[in-house]
Design a protein around this motif. Structure first.
Motif, PDB file in Angstrom:
ATOM      1  N   LEU A  78      -5.453   0.767  -9.762  1.00 23.15           N
ATOM      2  CA  LEU A  78      -5.260   0.947  -8.093  1.00 23.15           C
ATOM      3  C   LEU A  78      -4.561   0.977  -7.402  1.00 23.15           C
ATOM      4  O   LEU A  78      -3.777   1.079  -6.416  1.00 23.15           O
ATOM      5  N   LEU A  79      -4.589  -1.056  -7.639  1.00 26.97           N
ATOM      6  CA  LEU A  79      -3.670  -1.895  -6.984  1.00 26.97           C
ATOM      7  C   LEU A  79      -2.274  -1.981  -7.559  1.00 26.97           C
ATOM      8  O   LEU A  79      -1.640  -2.416  -7.186  1.00 26.97           O
ATOM      9  N   ASN A  80      -2.519  -2.087  -8.255  1.00 32.44           N
ATOM     10  CA  ASN A  80      -1.285  -2.449  -9.483  1.00 32.44           C
ATOM     11  C   ASN A  80      -1.149  -1.227 -10.410  1.00 32.44           C
ATOM     12  O   ASN A  80      -1.293  -1.213 -12.076  1.00 32.44           O
ATOM     13  N   PRO A  81      -0.265   0.023 -10.380  1.00 30.63           N
ATOM     14  CA  PRO A  81      -0.773   1.060 -11.010  1.00 30.63           C
ATOM     15  C   PRO A  81       0.738   1.390 -12.517  1.00 30.63           C
ATOM     16  O   PRO A  81       0.579   1.584 -13.244  1.00 30.63           O
ATOM     17  N   HIS A  82       1.534   0.275 -12.055  1.00 26.52           N
ATOM     18  CA  HIS A  82       2.761   0.213 -12.232  1.00 26.52           C
ATOM     19  C   HIS A  82       2.819  -1.271 -13.802  1.00 26.52           C
ATOM     20  O   HIS A  82       3.836  -1.318 -14.767  1.00 26.52           O
ATOM     21  N   GLU A  83       1.507  -0.878 -13.920  1.00 24.67           N
ATOM     22  CA  GLU A  83       1.553  -2.567 -14.773  1.00 24.67           C
ATOM     23  C   GLU A  83       0.963  -2.124 -16.298  1.00 24.67           C
ATOM     24  O   GLU A  83       2.123  -3.268 -16.861  1.00 24.67           O
ATOM     25  N   ASP A  84       0.667  -0.944 -16.902  1.00 28.74           N
ATOM     26  CA  ASP A  84       0.530  -1.140 -17.884  1.00 28.74           C
ATOM     27  C   ASP A  84       0.856  -0.202 -18.213  1.00 28.74           C
ATOM     28  O   ASP A  84      -0.537   0.960 -18.289  1.00 28.74           O
ATOM     29  N   TYR A 117      -2.771   1.215  -3.562  1.00 26.53           N
ATOM     30  CA  TYR A 117      -3.328   2.045  -2.776  1.00 26.53           C
ATOM     31  C   TYR A 117      -3.521   0.462  -1.738  1.00 26.53           C
ATOM     32  O   TYR A 117      -4.328   0.721  -1.247  1.00 26.53           O
ATOM     33  N   SER A 118      -3.436  -0.313  -2.325  1.00 23.23           N
ATOM     34  CA  SER A 118      -3.501  -2.301  -1.643  1.00 23.23           C
ATOM     35  C   SER A 118      -3.043  -1.802  -0.286  1.00 23.23           C
ATOM     36  O   SER A 118      -3.297  -2.330   0.779  1.00 23.23           O
ATOM     37  N   GLN A 119      -2.245  -1.107  -0.102  1.00 26.56           N
ATOM     38  CA  GLN A 119      -1.356  -0.883   1.514  1.00 26.56           C
ATOM     39  C   GLN A 119      -1.840   0.626   2.065  1.00 26.56           C
ATOM     40  O   GLN A 119      -1.814   0.516   3.800  1.00 26.56           O
ATOM     41  N   THR A 120      -2.492   1.149   1.586  1.00 22.51           N
ATOM     42  CA  THR A 120      -2.678   2.523   2.820  1.00 22.51           C
ATOM     43  C   THR A 120      -4.364   2.809   2.432  1.00 22.51           C
ATOM     44  O   THR A 120      -4.910   3.670   3.128  1.00 22.51           O
ATOM     45  N   LEU A 121      -5.420   1.766   1.983  1.00 20.88           N
ATOM     46  CA  LEU A 121      -6.532   2.384   1.433  1.00 20.88           C
ATOM     47  C   LEU A 121      -7.326   0.814   1.695  1.00 20.88           C
ATOM     48  O   LEU A 121      -6.463  -0.191   1.445  1.00 20.88           O
ATOM     49  N   ASN A 122      -7.842   0.851   2.443  1.00 27.91           N
ATOM     50  CA  ASN A 122      -8.400  -0.797   3.787  1.00 27.91           C
ATOM     51  C   ASN A 122      -9.680  -1.134   2.260  1.00 27.91           C
ATOM     52  O   ASN A 122      -9.879  -0.225   1.465  1.00 27.91           O
TER      53      ASN A 122
END
Length: 270
Positions: free
Chosen positions: A180-186, A247-252
């Motif tokens: 959710l936080l790093n979707p581009h990682e793998d 989602y790190s910036q759009t969800l708390n």
């Protein structure tokens, strides 16, 4: 002294029957015996063998390979629900698939050590206490999170991302949080974006659905399919990133916890 023939032949038959039972019980096909090789030493030994042999198809992380069809071994296994089932697959393989009988010539102890390692990869949800609410996460998934626009759950949703109907069997909570936080990682190649300029000069973007030496077919964000002859493609670019936003910036933090709890709850029985 002369032997009584009746008792002599009864003894012969009894001995033969006992010998036959030994042959049956030492068959390579396990029936209901538990795994006696389940210590930390055995798990580590199984891991070493897995890395040498099984990782070629299933990967060093045992999460499988969508391109080759090798299944993820870190969640619930579709073809084996018990350690005995895993043992028999290793011993006998699966006919009609790439899974060969790799354990046919292995000592029994080594096969059971491999079983112990595979069994150690799964996460029992009953032992996981998550801070979030799966019910609230479900509302986020189908509502403001817009996850259902791209992901399908139990036959409902989009096709621009992986089907998440059983994602809780494949991913543990920490991995789901990272997704959710790093979707581009793998990002698996199946989910790379293809940017194609055809013979008419029009740019099309979408997921690769089919590709061979002569043609390419992609699906755009509206689920439209576009086919191209490679001889007529003016330019082709592979974007090796996910189309999913972070989602790190759009969800708390609380909402992210809820979404993780919901995703982890998605299993076969749902």
């Amino acid at each position: 002294m002369r032997l009584n023939s009746k008792f002599y032949w009864r003894g012969v038959l009894t001995t033969a029957a006992f010998s036959l039972s030994l042959l049956v019980n030492t068959s390579s096909h396990a029936e209901d015996a538990g795994n006696l090789y389940n210590t930390t030493f055995d798990v580590n030994a199984g891991e070493r063998y897995f890395e040498r042999q099984c990782s070629r198809c299933h990967g060093f992380d045992a999460k499988g390979d969508e391109e080759t069809g090798a299944p993820d071994l870190t969640g619930r296994l579709n073809r084996a629900s018990t350690n005995v089932g895993i043992y028999n697959i290793i011993r006998e393989g699966i006919p009609g698939t790439a899974m060969l009988a790799i354990g046919a010539n292995l000592p029994e102890a080594q096969v059971w050590q491999l079983v112990a390692y595979i069994d150690s990869l799964s996460t029992d949800p009953a032992n996981v206490n998550l801070p979030g609410s799966a019910q609230a996460g479900n509302s986020l998934f189908t509502g403001t999170g817009n996850c259902g626009d791209c992901h399908m759950v139990n036959g409902r949703g989009g096709r621009q991302g992986p089907d998440l109907s059983k994602v809780g069997e494949r991913r543990d909570p920490e991995e789901l949080l990272n997704d959710l936080l790093n979707p581009h990682e793998d990002v698996a190649p199946r989910w790379w974006t293809m940017r194609v300029v055809g013979s008419d000069g029009t740019l099309r973007e979408g997921l690769r659905m089919n590709e061979d030496s002569f043609s390419l077919r992609i699906m755009d964000e509206d689920a439209n399919l576009w086919s191209f002859s490679k001889s007529q493609i003016q330019s082709l670019e592979r974007v090796e990133e996910s189309t999913m936003p972070s989602y790190s910036q759009t969800l708390n933090d609380s909402e992210i916890d809820d979404l993780v709890a919901y995703l982890f709850s998605l299993r076969k029985e749902n």
